[in-house]
Design an enzyme around this catalytic site. Sequence first.
Site, PDB file in Angstrom:
ATOM      1  N   ASP A 142       0.848  -1.189   0.000  1.00 66.41           N
ATOM      2  CA  ASP A 142       0.000   0.000   0.000  1.00 66.41           C
ATOM      3  C   ASP A 142       0.886   1.243   0.000  1.00 66.41           C
ATOM      4  O   ASP A 142       1.712   1.418   0.896  1.00 66.41           O
ATOM      5  CB  ASP A 142      -0.907  -0.017   1.232  1.00 66.41           C
ATOM      6  CG  ASP A 142      -2.007   1.013   1.122  1.00 66.41           C
ATOM      7  OD1 ASP A 142      -2.359   1.408  -0.008  1.00 66.41           O
ATOM      8  OD2 ASP A 142      -2.528   1.437   2.172  1.00 66.41           O
ATOM      9  N   HIS A 149      -4.097  13.581   1.390  1.00 67.34           N
ATOM     10  CA  HIS A 149      -4.295  12.689   2.543  1.00 67.34           C
ATOM     11  C   HIS A 149      -3.046  12.693   3.422  1.00 67.34           C
ATOM     12  O   HIS A 149      -3.138  12.789   4.654  1.00 67.34           O
ATOM     13  CB  HIS A 149      -4.599  11.268   2.050  1.00 67.34           C
ATOM     14  CG  HIS A 149      -4.630  10.233   3.140  1.00 67.34           C
ATOM     15  ND1 HIS A 149      -5.696  10.092   3.999  1.00 67.34           N
ATOM     16  CD2 HIS A 149      -3.712   9.292   3.514  1.00 67.34           C
ATOM     17  CE1 HIS A 149      -5.445   9.096   4.847  1.00 67.34           C
ATOM     18  NE2 HIS A 149      -4.250   8.594   4.572  1.00 67.34           N
ATOM     19  N   GLU A 214     -10.588   3.721   3.706  1.00 68.61           N
ATOM     20  CA  GLU A 214      -9.687   4.539   2.882  1.00 68.61           C
ATOM     21  C   GLU A 214     -10.013   4.304   1.413  1.00 68.61           C
ATOM     22  O   GLU A 214     -10.056   3.167   0.947  1.00 68.61           O
ATOM     23  CB  GLU A 214      -8.217   4.187   3.149  1.00 68.61           C
ATOM     24  CG  GLU A 214      -7.745   4.738   4.486  1.00 68.61           C
ATOM     25  CD  GLU A 214      -6.247   4.599   4.726  1.00 68.61           C
ATOM     26  OE1 GLU A 214      -5.704   5.394   5.512  1.00 68.61           O
ATOM     27  OE2 GLU A 214      -5.633   3.692   4.144  1.00 68.61           O
ATOM     28  N   GLU A 216      -9.071   4.136  -2.224  1.00 70.68           N
ATOM     29  CA  GLU A 216      -7.817   3.956  -2.957  1.00 70.68           C
ATOM     30  C   GLU A 216      -8.056   3.337  -4.328  1.00 70.68           C
ATOM     31  O   GLU A 216      -9.020   2.602  -4.536  1.00 70.68           O
ATOM     32  CB  GLU A 216      -6.853   3.039  -2.178  1.00 70.68           C
ATOM     33  CG  GLU A 216      -6.546   3.540  -0.774  1.00 70.68           C
ATOM     34  CD  GLU A 216      -5.309   2.915  -0.159  1.00 70.68           C
ATOM     35  OE1 GLU A 216      -4.454   2.416  -0.910  1.00 70.68           O
ATOM     36  OE2 GLU A 216      -5.225   2.935   1.088  1.00 70.68           O
ATOM     37  N   ASP A 248      -8.839   0.272   2.082  1.00 63.64           N
ATOM     38  CA  ASP A 248      -7.868  -0.143   3.101  1.00 63.64           C
ATOM     39  C   ASP A 248      -8.449   0.229   4.467  1.00 63.64           C
ATOM     40  O   ASP A 248      -8.107   1.254   5.058  1.00 63.64           O
ATOM     41  CB  ASP A 248      -6.542   0.585   2.840  1.00 63.64           C
ATOM     42  CG  ASP A 248      -5.482   0.263   3.865  1.00 63.64           C
ATOM     43  OD1 ASP A 248      -5.561  -0.813   4.483  1.00 63.64           O
ATOM     44  OD2 ASP A 248      -4.567   1.087   4.038  1.00 63.64           O
ATOM     45  N   ARG A 252      -7.969   3.508  13.416  1.00 59.08           N
ATOM     46  CA  ARG A 252      -7.110   4.682  13.660  1.00 59.08           C
ATOM     47  C   ARG A 252      -6.533   4.721  15.072  1.00 59.08           C
ATOM     48  O   ARG A 252      -5.435   5.246  15.281  1.00 59.08           O
ATOM     49  CB  ARG A 252      -7.914   5.970  13.417  1.00 59.08           C
ATOM     50  CG  ARG A 252      -8.424   6.129  12.011  1.00 59.08           C
ATOM     51  CD  ARG A 252      -7.304   6.148  11.007  1.00 59.08           C
ATOM     52  NE  ARG A 252      -7.819   6.347   9.661  1.00 59.08           N
ATOM     53  CZ  ARG A 252      -7.093   6.172   8.561  1.00 59.08           C
ATOM     54  NH1 ARG A 252      -5.829   5.794   8.647  1.00 59.08           N
ATOM     55  NH2 ARG A 252      -7.613   6.359   7.386  1.00 59.08           N
ATOM     56  N   GLN A 255      -3.742   2.341  15.079  1.00 59.58           N
ATOM     57  CA  GLN A 255      -2.675   2.904  14.237  1.00 59.58           C
ATOM     58  C   GLN A 255      -1.867   3.970  14.997  1.00 59.58           C
ATOM     59  O   GLN A 255      -0.642   3.986  14.957  1.00 59.58           O
ATOM     60  CB  GLN A 255      -3.292   3.517  12.982  1.00 59.58           C
ATOM     61  CG  GLN A 255      -2.289   4.047  11.975  1.00 59.58           C
ATOM     62  CD  GLN A 255      -2.956   4.620  10.714  1.00 59.58           C
ATOM     63  OE1 GLN A 255      -4.160   4.460  10.531  1.00 59.58           O
ATOM     64  NE2 GLN A 255      -2.190   5.247   9.863  1.00 59.58           N
ATOM     65  N   LYS A 268      -4.201  -2.234  10.042  1.00 60.94           N
ATOM     66  CA  LYS A 268      -4.675  -2.313   8.663  1.00 60.94           C
ATOM     67  C   LYS A 268      -4.677  -3.741   8.114  1.00 60.94           C
ATOM     68  O   LYS A 268      -5.147  -3.953   7.001  1.00 60.94           O
ATOM     69  CB  LYS A 268      -3.802  -1.426   7.769  1.00 60.94           C
ATOM     70  CG  LYS A 268      -4.096   0.063   7.978  1.00 60.94           C
ATOM     71  CD  LYS A 268      -3.009   0.931   7.401  1.00 60.94           C
ATOM     72  CE  LYS A 268      -3.332   2.400   7.595  1.00 60.94           C
ATOM     73  NZ  LYS A 268      -4.277   2.910   6.596  1.00 60.94           N
ATOM     74  N   THR A 272      -9.041  -5.818   3.892  1.00 66.27           N
ATOM     75  CA  THR A 272      -8.924  -4.909   2.748  1.00 66.27           C
ATOM     76  C   THR A 272      -9.929  -5.414   1.727  1.00 66.27           C
ATOM     77  O   THR A 272     -10.039  -6.627   1.525  1.00 66.27           O
ATOM     78  CB  THR A 272      -7.495  -4.954   2.146  1.00 66.27           C
ATOM     79  OG1 THR A 272      -6.557  -4.626   3.183  1.00 66.27           O
ATOM     80  CG2 THR A 272      -7.330  -3.982   0.996  1.00 66.27           C
ATOM     81  N   GLU A 389     -10.236  12.246   8.027  1.00 66.64           N
ATOM     82  CA  GLU A 389     -10.149  13.592   7.457  1.00 66.64           C
ATOM     83  C   GLU A 389     -11.522  14.277   7.409  1.00 66.64           C
ATOM     84  O   GLU A 389     -11.642  15.460   7.722  1.00 66.64           O
ATOM     85  CB  GLU A 389      -9.588  13.522   6.038  1.00 66.64           C
ATOM     86  CG  GLU A 389      -8.175  12.987   5.956  1.00 66.64           C
ATOM     87  CD  GLU A 389      -7.830  12.570   4.539  1.00 66.64           C
ATOM     88  OE1 GLU A 389      -8.016  11.378   4.209  1.00 66.64           O
ATOM     89  OE2 GLU A 389      -7.400  13.433   3.766  1.00 66.64           O
TER      90      GLU A 389
HETATM   91  O1  LIG Z   1       1.583   7.880   9.333  1.00 70.80           O
HETATM   92  C1  LIG Z   1       0.830   8.405   8.517  1.00 70.80           C
HETATM   93  O2  LIG Z   1       0.943   9.570   8.170  1.00 70.80           O
HETATM   94  C2  LIG Z   1      -0.273   7.615   7.956  1.00 70.80           C
HETATM   95  C3  LIG Z   1      -0.095   6.403   7.361  1.00 70.80           C
HETATM   96  C4  LIG Z   1      -1.202   5.661   6.798  1.00 70.80           C
HETATM   97  O3  LIG Z   1      -2.375   5.892   7.093  1.00 70.80           O
HETATM   98  C5  LIG Z   1      -0.840   4.569   5.876  1.00 70.80           C
HETATM   99  C6  LIG Z   1      -1.724   4.444   4.699  1.00 70.80           C
HETATM  100  O4  LIG Z   1      -2.522   3.511   4.600  1.00 70.80           O
HETATM  101  C7  LIG Z   1      -1.504   5.449   3.639  1.00 70.80           C
HETATM  102  C8  LIG Z   1      -2.598   5.809   2.669  1.00 70.80           C
HETATM  103  O5  LIG Z   1      -3.581   5.104   2.492  1.00 70.80           O
HETATM  104  O6  LIG Z   1      -2.432   6.866   2.008  1.00 70.80           O
HETATM  105 CA   LIG Z   2      -3.973   2.988   2.862  1.00 70.30          CA
HETATM  106 MG   LIG Z   3      -6.162  -2.905   4.917  1.00 73.22          MG
END
Ligand SMILES: O=C(O)/C=C/C(=O)CC(=O)CC(=O)O
Ligand SMILES: [Ca+2]
Ligand SMILES: [Mg+2]
Length: 442
Positions: A142, A149, A214, A216, A248, A252, A255, A268, A272, A389
Amino acid sequence: MTQSLTSHQPVRSWVRSANDHPDFSLLNLPLGVFRVAGESPRGGVAIGDSVLDLRVAVDAGLFVEVEQGLAAKAAALAAGSQLNAFFALGKHARVQFRQALLALLEEGSVYQVRMEALGEALLRPMSLCEMLLPARIGDYTDFYVGINHAMNVGKLFRPDNPLLPNYKYVPIGYHGRASTIAVSGATFHRPKGQTLPAGQTVPVFGPSKKLDFELELGIWIGSGNQVGQAIPISEAADHIGGFCLLNDWSARDVQAWEYQPLGPFLSKSFATTVSPWIISPEALAPFRKAQPSRPEGDPEPLDYLLDHKDQAEGAYDIELEVLLLTERMAAEGMEPEVICRSNTLNMYWTVAQMVTHHSVNGCQLQSGDLFGSGTLSGKEEGEFGSLLELTHGGKEALQLANGERRTFLEDGDVIVLRARCHAEGGGSIGFGECRGKVLPAC
Ligand SMILES: O=C(O)/C=C/C(=O)CC(=O)CC(=O)O
Ligand SMILES: [Ca+2]
Ligand SMILES: [Mg+2]
């Protein structure tokens, strides 16, 4: 009998439902793998409201008759239950296969009578076809090429340093998890994981409270490369096997706690979702655009990532949409509500640059590998490709038309991604849906 094949693009088909179809006219001809109840999975081509059953077409000898070069071989491989071997044949065979399909399906085709005689055995009603994952995905990477973004998420995760200095030199990516990629229509359970509650120093374990989507573009690798042999940027476009939509799903809160220093991991890898149809580079060719120029002051890409042809036509103008259907909306018979509109022109790097960069160290790409573009947000409100976002980090809930509100996804929510390209002289092609549903944690 061999019909001479030209590179002209017929517009009308004797398959009536294809004419003026917004997604699956003759302009498109995407390939997928489907199953009809009681039968084995096989390859098919979307045409209007039908799926052309490639197994039946091959067995009837249709591709041998329109044979030009590799078309019959490509059709035999495309009829299989996984398209890796078809991808491995590469661009040349795929183009000939497309020309043969056009010769079979165009209005006035000499094959029409024979094909019509095969009836619904050949042209399967799409509503009876269950779509499957089109290939065995060896590896999934990915990327992060949606610069809006990257900027928006960067501001939330790293207010002092939103876009790290490598972003404008390196097409950033992380290695995703191929085992949990599922085709549109899939459900998955809300993931559990470690999160750090606000103001605490010790994490807790439990279901994610900040589940997100997400938006994509998915990229299927066609022909691969040998270990140790980088794909030059001038050849990279020829290694692209096709395109799909990709969601994706992202936890959060997991993450935010886990991502430093190695990037996303369990936040993640739980799910998917991809759309089932593989949109060919040939179908998308009329929608290619010059790569949007880099803002004044941005560095030029390093030489190995720079190709004039790629800069002149390596971007794609694909309109994207995200829709949300809550459990209440579904119960009340409502349609999904659009919560984002964006475009693939929001990519800072081209797909060819992603391919070349991925292989530049000698890493092997294999037929049927999958890339995600990264989240494709626009610059304005309403163009953001994730809830993180759209809700400004969960601070401003989305207000839905039926009065419901969302910061992050709730159990029972369905997310649908859609994409369409509009041709200048009229007509359009569509990707079909990428749909997934959140089930409660188990
Ligand atoms: O750390 C960050 O700025 C964020 C990373 C992500 O969210 C990874 C990702 O999946 C990137 C994306 O889909 O643009
Ligand atoms: Ca992504
Ligand atoms: Mg995923």
